[in-house]
Design an enzyme around this catalytic site. Structure first.
Site, PDB file in Angstrom:
ATOM      1  CB  CYS A 163      -5.315   5.344  -9.471  1.00 26.44           C
ATOM      2  SG  CYS A 163      -3.728   6.039  -9.079  1.00 26.44           S
ATOM      3  CG  ASP A 164      -9.112   6.791  -9.331  1.00 30.38           C
ATOM      4  OD1 ASP A 164      -8.973   5.648  -8.867  1.00 30.38           O
ATOM      5  OD2 ASP A 164      -8.897   7.827  -8.674  1.00 30.38           O
ATOM      6  CB  CYS A 215      -4.305   9.056  -9.368  1.00 27.84           C
ATOM      7  SG  CYS A 215      -3.349   7.730 -10.101  1.00 27.84           S
TER       8      CYS A 215
END
Ligand code: NAP
Length: 311
Positions: A139-140, A136
């Site tokens: 997200c990261d 992701c």
């Protein structure tokens, strides 16, 4: 929750398909509950940017999900933040069991459980999840500011997320096993003209190696010559497709060989009153607009099914 746990319709999953089903079910005045164990929005919630949902030239994935949720709640849709662990077909009605033991019953069930990122299944992938291996970018990506990362895959997700990462990371490699991308032409053009992205075609990742601080390098193999080499990267973002979340699909419902549920044009499965929508259902393409369309179809068909049952 209703006192007797009996509904007209139970929807499992709160992505675009499930939430749209919820909206249409409320419009049809069906006593409906939607069960979602995590963040509403499914895969879209972790998509950085969406630019192909009609009416929005550019919108953040999370923001679009919030709009879906707000719209469904505006209709008064009941949302239960619980985990569904089984969908059990019945003659009189169907049942959905929750992880806390609660048994809900309904005339119709819409399975909208979506899918999950497929793994590469190479050494070092599982061990380094969260230490440089990610599925992701939204997200990261932040953790890889000014670092070098590899994106693996050649579909829409890989291209979109490589573009996102190119704005954060110092350098992005896209590793693809063939010499042509599967993703849409518009994304391909953007990727080809982005100076921060270097494309490595005809290559597969053979392993992911890490040191104390996380991922340090990946092993690559040229699919044409068989030659191997190492590439220094601090992050590996894997986007090699999608697997349907079909664990709740009751036995007796037909799926294709990759596990997608086969339905008729009403999104109804082999079991009357049980519907499958969105990324769980076998269809020509997986798009947010198609997931929403499935939700609409299944809710309208559920309403018709319930009406005939009650008549
Ligand atoms: P996808 O379209 O299935 O693409 C997966 C990619 O991973 C393919 O390029 C495939 O290579 C590669 N791959 C598969 N297994 C591999 C392996 N073991 N090793 C190396 N490479 C491997 O998956 P996706 O990109 O996640 O997209 C899923 C669906 O969502 C698609 O229908 C897509 O159109 C849709 N989507 C749409 C949007 C949008 O419209 N904005 C955004 C994201 C996703 P090959 O090409 O060689 O098979």
């Amino acid at each position: 929750m209703t006192e007797d746990g009996m509904y007209d319709l139970i929807i499992i999953g709160g992505g675009p398909a499930g939430l749209t089903a919820g909206m249409y079910a409320m419009r049809a005045a069906l006593k409906t509950v939607l069960i979602e164990q995590g963040v509403a929005g499914g895969q879209v919630a972790v998509t950085e940017q969406v630019d192909n949902y009609p009416g929005f030239i550019e919108i953040g994935g999370f923001e679009l999900c919030e709009k879906f949720l707000e719209h469904a709640k505006w209709y008064g849709l009941e949302i239960l933040e619980k985990e569904a662990v089984a969908a059990e077909p019945g003659i009189e009605c169907h049942s959905v069991r929750l992880s806390d033991g609660t048994l809900l019953k309904s005339h119709a069930v819409i399975l909208a459980t979506g899918g999950t990122s497929r793994q590469l299944e190479v050494p070092g992938e599982n061990e380094n999840f969260g230490k440089g291996v990610s599925y992701c970018a939204t997200c990261d990506g932040f953790f890889f500011r000014d670092k070098t990362v590899a994106v693996v895959g050649g579909g829409d997700t890989a291209l979109e997320d490589a573009l996102y990462l190119s704005k954060v990371a110092r350098k992005v490699y896209i590793i693809h096993r063939r010499d042509a991308f599967r993703g849409s032409k518009i994304l391909q053009e953007r990727v080809f003209s982005e100076p921060g992205i270097e494309i490595i075609f005809n290559s597969v990742v053979t392993e992911i190696r890490a040191g104390l601080g996380g991922v340090e390098r990946i092993g690559l193999k040229d699919t044409q010559t068989g030659e191997g080499r190492d590439l220094e990267v601090e992050g590996v973002f894997i986007f090699v497709g999608f697997l349907p979340n079909n664990v709740l699909v009751p036995a007796g419902i037909k799926t294709n060989k990759t596990g997608y549920v086969i339905t008729d044009e009403k999104c109804e499965t082999d079991i009357p009153g049980i519907f499958a929508v969105g990324d769980l259902r076998e269809k020509y393409a997986n798009q947010i607009v198609l997931a929403a369309a499935d939700g609409c179809t299944a809710a309208l068909a559920s309403a018709h099914y319930i009406e005939t049952r009650k008549a």
